[in-house]
Design a protein around this motif. Structure first.
Motif, PDB file in Angstrom:
ATOM      1  N   UNK A  44       0.718  -1.140  -0.045  1.00 29.66           N
ATOM      2  CA  UNK A  44       0.048  -0.058   0.004  1.00 29.66           C
ATOM      3  C   UNK A  44       0.781   1.265  -0.090  1.00 29.66           C
ATOM      4  N   UNK A  45       0.617   2.200  -0.767  1.00 27.92           N
ATOM      5  CA  UNK A  45       1.157   3.456  -0.579  1.00 27.92           C
ATOM      6  C   UNK A  45       0.307   4.635  -0.893  1.00 27.92           C
ATOM      7  N   UNK A  48      -0.867  10.112   4.551  1.00 32.01           N
ATOM      8  CA  UNK A  48      -1.784  10.735   5.640  1.00 32.01           C
ATOM      9  C   UNK A  48      -1.334  12.041   6.250  1.00 32.01           C
ATOM     10  N   UNK A  49      -2.480  12.688   6.528  1.00 33.60           N
ATOM     11  CA  UNK A  49      -2.207  13.916   7.118  1.00 33.60           C
ATOM     12  C   UNK A  49      -2.580  14.049   8.469  1.00 33.60           C
ATOM     13  N   UNK A  50      -1.490  14.313   9.728  1.00 31.02           N
ATOM     14  CA  UNK A  50      -1.943  14.380  10.858  1.00 31.02           C
ATOM     15  C   UNK A  50      -2.845  15.942  11.202  1.00 31.02           C
ATOM     16  N   UNK A  51      -4.059  15.587  12.187  1.00 32.03           N
ATOM     17  CA  UNK A  51      -4.676  16.590  12.074  1.00 32.03           C
ATOM     18  C   UNK A  51      -4.422  17.464  13.251  1.00 32.03           C
ATOM     19  N   UNK A  52      -3.214  16.893  14.101  1.00 29.46           N
ATOM     20  CA  UNK A  52      -2.757  17.847  15.251  1.00 29.46           C
ATOM     21  C   UNK A  52      -1.748  18.750  14.647  1.00 29.46           C
ATOM     22  N   UNK A  53      -0.838  18.471  13.941  1.00 24.73           N
ATOM     23  CA  UNK A  53       0.474  19.113  13.481  1.00 24.73           C
ATOM     24  C   UNK A  53       0.731  19.420  12.168  1.00 24.73           C
ATOM     25  N   UNK A  54      -0.302  18.632  11.220  1.00 26.88           N
ATOM     26  CA  UNK A  54      -0.223  19.031   9.865  1.00 26.88           C
ATOM     27  C   UNK A  54       1.057  18.248   9.217  1.00 26.88           C
ATOM     28  N   UNK A  55       1.513  17.297   9.794  1.00 21.91           N
ATOM     29  CA  UNK A  55       2.839  16.561   9.292  1.00 21.91           C
ATOM     30  C   UNK A  55       2.041  15.455   8.415  1.00 21.91           C
ATOM     31  N   UNK A  56       2.962  15.071   7.197  1.00 18.56           N
ATOM     32  CA  UNK A  56       2.244  13.994   6.147  1.00 18.56           C
ATOM     33  C   UNK A  56       3.230  12.833   6.141  1.00 18.56           C
ATOM     34  N   UNK A  57       2.697  11.784   6.094  1.00 15.28           N
ATOM     35  CA  UNK A  57       3.515  10.533   5.861  1.00 15.28           C
ATOM     36  C   UNK A  57       2.800   9.548   5.297  1.00 15.28           C
ATOM     37  N   UNK A  58       3.342   8.250   4.881  1.00 16.33           N
ATOM     38  CA  UNK A  58       2.971   7.182   4.260  1.00 16.33           C
ATOM     39  C   UNK A  58       2.651   6.077   5.397  1.00 16.33           C
ATOM     40  N   UNK A  59       1.442   5.214   5.035  1.00 12.09           N
ATOM     41  CA  UNK A  59       1.113   4.336   6.009  1.00 12.09           C
ATOM     42  C   UNK A  59       1.964   3.110   6.173  1.00 12.09           C
ATOM     43  N   UNK A 215       7.644  11.287  -6.581  1.00 13.01           N
ATOM     44  CA  UNK A 215       8.667  11.196  -5.614  1.00 13.01           C
ATOM     45  C   UNK A 215       7.937  10.436  -4.268  1.00 13.01           C
ATOM     46  N   UNK A 216       6.791  10.085  -4.277  1.00 12.51           N
ATOM     47  CA  UNK A 216       6.273   9.415  -3.136  1.00 12.51           C
ATOM     48  C   UNK A 216       6.425   7.966  -3.409  1.00 12.51           C
ATOM     49  N   UNK A 217       7.240   7.548  -2.558  1.00  8.98           N
ATOM     50  CA  UNK A 217       7.425   5.898  -2.468  1.00  8.98           C
ATOM     51  C   UNK A 217       7.833   5.595  -1.357  1.00  8.98           C
ATOM     52  N   UNK A 218       8.085   3.966  -1.040  1.00  6.40           N
ATOM     53  CA  UNK A 218       7.892   3.518   0.333  1.00  6.40           C
ATOM     54  C   UNK A 218       9.289   3.854   1.171  1.00  6.40           C
ATOM     55  N   UNK A 219      10.302   4.350   0.517  1.00  6.15           N
ATOM     56  CA  UNK A 219      11.737   4.661   1.186  1.00  6.15           C
ATOM     57  C   UNK A 219      11.347   5.876   1.887  1.00  6.15           C
ATOM     58  N   UNK A 220      10.423   6.786   1.156  1.00  2.00           N
ATOM     59  CA  UNK A 220      10.144   8.240   1.889  1.00  2.00           C
ATOM     60  C   UNK A 220       9.130   8.072   2.824  1.00  2.00           C
ATOM     61  N   UNK A 319      14.148   4.718 -13.189  1.00  4.99           N
ATOM     62  CA  UNK A 319      14.373   5.480 -11.751  1.00  4.99           C
ATOM     63  C   UNK A 319      13.489   4.989 -10.602  1.00  4.99           C
ATOM     64  N   UNK A 320      13.675   5.480  -9.353  1.00  4.50           N
ATOM     65  CA  UNK A 320      12.670   5.057  -8.328  1.00  4.50           C
ATOM     66  C   UNK A 320      11.263   5.917  -8.544  1.00  4.50           C
ATOM     67  N   UNK A 321      11.400   7.091  -9.018  1.00  5.54           N
ATOM     68  CA  UNK A 321      10.000   7.642  -9.378  1.00  5.54           C
ATOM     69  C   UNK A 321       9.250   7.001 -10.428  1.00  5.54           C
ATOM     70  N   UNK A 322      10.194   6.397 -11.488  1.00  6.89           N
ATOM     71  CA  UNK A 322       9.418   5.786 -12.549  1.00  6.89           C
ATOM     72  C   UNK A 322       8.284   4.623 -11.966  1.00  6.89           C
ATOM     73  N   UNK A 323       8.904   4.068 -10.843  1.00  5.53           N
ATOM     74  CA  UNK A 323       8.145   2.946 -10.588  1.00  5.53           C
ATOM     75  C   UNK A 323       6.750   3.484  -9.921  1.00  5.53           C
ATOM     76  N   UNK A 324       6.867   4.458  -9.145  1.00  3.92           N
ATOM     77  CA  UNK A 324       5.406   5.146  -8.815  1.00  3.92           C
ATOM     78  C   UNK A 324       4.404   5.606  -9.770  1.00  3.92           C
ATOM     79  N   UNK A 325       5.180   6.034 -10.860  1.00  2.00           N
ATOM     80  CA  UNK A 325       4.374   6.671 -12.018  1.00  2.00           C
ATOM     81  C   UNK A 325       3.780   5.580 -12.769  1.00  2.00           C
TER      82      UNK A 325
END
Length: 404
Positions: A44-45, A48-59, A215-220, A319-325
């Motif tokens: 899964x990729x 998610x956005x944190x309601x408390x501090x607006x930080x963004x991360x993958x699950x 640029x969103x992928x599991x390493x990030x 590249x890594x970005x090609x995989x997500x695309x």
């Protein structure tokens, strides 16, 4: 640690109040190009956005041992990054007025490119790099490198065997760390009283504005912005003293942190760029608009490709970005093969879908119908190198474009 787990709390503030901000299609590990075909896991990729501090991360958090021990990425494979690091070393030294005797530690140092420039300036240098192969290359070229993952325990060993660090650099790695608490505690411990931590990482608002969703992928694991980071570093009695906007990775930010009570004053850039980010209002509405733009470009591309299905379609960039695309747009159904200039990628198969990868010289001898420049951020450089092709050339992002 299991092969992977699902994080249900904010990495920075610990809140469990997370909203799904951007759903993407399942994807394999982005840089898991292989010599022989084998089954590879799709994970899964989603952002998610944190309601408390607006930080963004993958699950999805994948065990670093799975990703990095056999990691094939090297700095020299990213177009323009070597030149960027040379400029980086001089800019940081000029801003901080560092002397030749300073100890500079680069965490996630890869094969030592950045440290080689600090070394040429006269610094004592030390690299930390978990990839055995990259660390071996660095040591062979005279860049002292420890083949290990950084944490508080390793920080203590470095102090015992070397000294506290006057400068710690972390480039495009801080976003890859799951346990940021322990990691940052180690960084704070390793820094000298007036030492400075410099983090360079892709900047969330630039990613959105420049359509760099690939640029969103599991390493990030994390997608940083200024205000959540400022709050997080206060936990460690550290302050943000300077910000610099950087053009790499589709838009990055260079953050300078120092200890509270150190000699460093806060540069006006912190207030200026912090206000700009606050005014942008990072929230679900922003992500919904981004998702709409991404889906529109996807639909434009797939609609154009319909008449060409079954014909020879080639992707430029393995590249890594090609995989997500490829995964999110469903392009694997169309490609005959990919081409790439990186010797480490040539004669491999792409992650998950096992599309063959060849060197660009194949374009000289093989008639193709459509060439899609997957490495679209480098389109100008790629277009200059292409032979004369009797083919349609497609730029998929930041907006769909067909070149005659």
């Amino acid at each position: 640690m299991k092969e992977f787990y699902k994080r249900d709390s904010c990495r920075l503030c610990g809140s469990k109040h997370l909203d799904l901000a951007l759903p993407l299609k399942k994807s394999p590990l982005c840089d898991a190009y292989i010599k022989e075909k084998k089954e590879q896991t799709f994970y899964d990729l989603n952002l998610y956005l944190c309601k408390e501090c607006s930080f963004v991360q993958i699950d999805t958090v994948i065990d670093p041992e799975v990703i990095y021990r056999d990691y094939i990425y090297v700095t020299t494979s990213s177009l323009g990054l070597v030149e960027h690091f040379e400029k980086y070393a001089h800019e940081v030294c000029d801003f901080l007025k560092l002397t030749e005797s300073n100890l500079t530690v680069d965490i996630g140092s890869n094969e030592g490119t950045l440290l080689s420039y600090f070394k040429s300036i006269g610094h004592k240098v030390l690299g930390i790099e978990p990839s055995f192969k990259a660390a071996e290359i660095a040591n062979q070229t005279g860049i002292n490198t420890l083949p290990d993952f950084f944490n508080e325990e390793l920080a203590k060993k470095i102090i015992d065997n070397y000294s506290h660090a006057d400068l710690i650099t972390i480039n495009n790695l801080y976003a890859n760390i799951d346990d940021l608490e322990n990691f940052t505690k180690g960084v704070e411990f390793l820094l000298s009283k007036d030492g400075v931590l410099v983090i360079e990482s892709s900047y969330l608002l630039d990613m959105i504005n420049n359509m760099v969703f690939d640029f969103i992928y599991h390493e990030h694991l994390s997608y940083f912005s200024i205000l959540p980071l400022m709050t997080f570093f206060k936990k460690f009695n550290m302050k943000l003293i300077n910000l610099q906007e950087v053009g790499t990775k589709g838009g990055s930010m260079r953050y300078f942190f120092a200890k509270e009570g150190s000699k460093w004053n806060v540069h006006q850039s912190v207030e200026v760029l912090g206000k700009k980010e606050k005014d942008a209002n990072v929230g679900l509405t922003l992500f919904q608009k981004w998702e709409e733009k991404i889906n529109r470009e996807k639909e434009n591309l797939l609609e154009y490709l319909k008449p060409y299905k079954g014909k020879k379609i080639v992707g430029y960039g393995a590249s890594a970005t090609s995989t997500t695309l490829i995964s999110h747009f469903g392009l694997h159904e169309y490609f005959s093969y990919l081409v790439d200039e990186n010797p480490g990628k040539i004669d491999t198969f792409s992650p998950g879908y096992h599309i063959p990868v060849y060197g660009p010289e194949i374009l000289n001898e093989d008639g193709i119908d459509v060439l899609i420049i997957l490495a679209w951020r480098y389109k100008e450089n790629i277009l200059r190198k292409l032979p004369n092709l009797n083919a349609k050339i497609i730029i998929p992002l930041p907006y769909f474009e067909v070149l005659a």
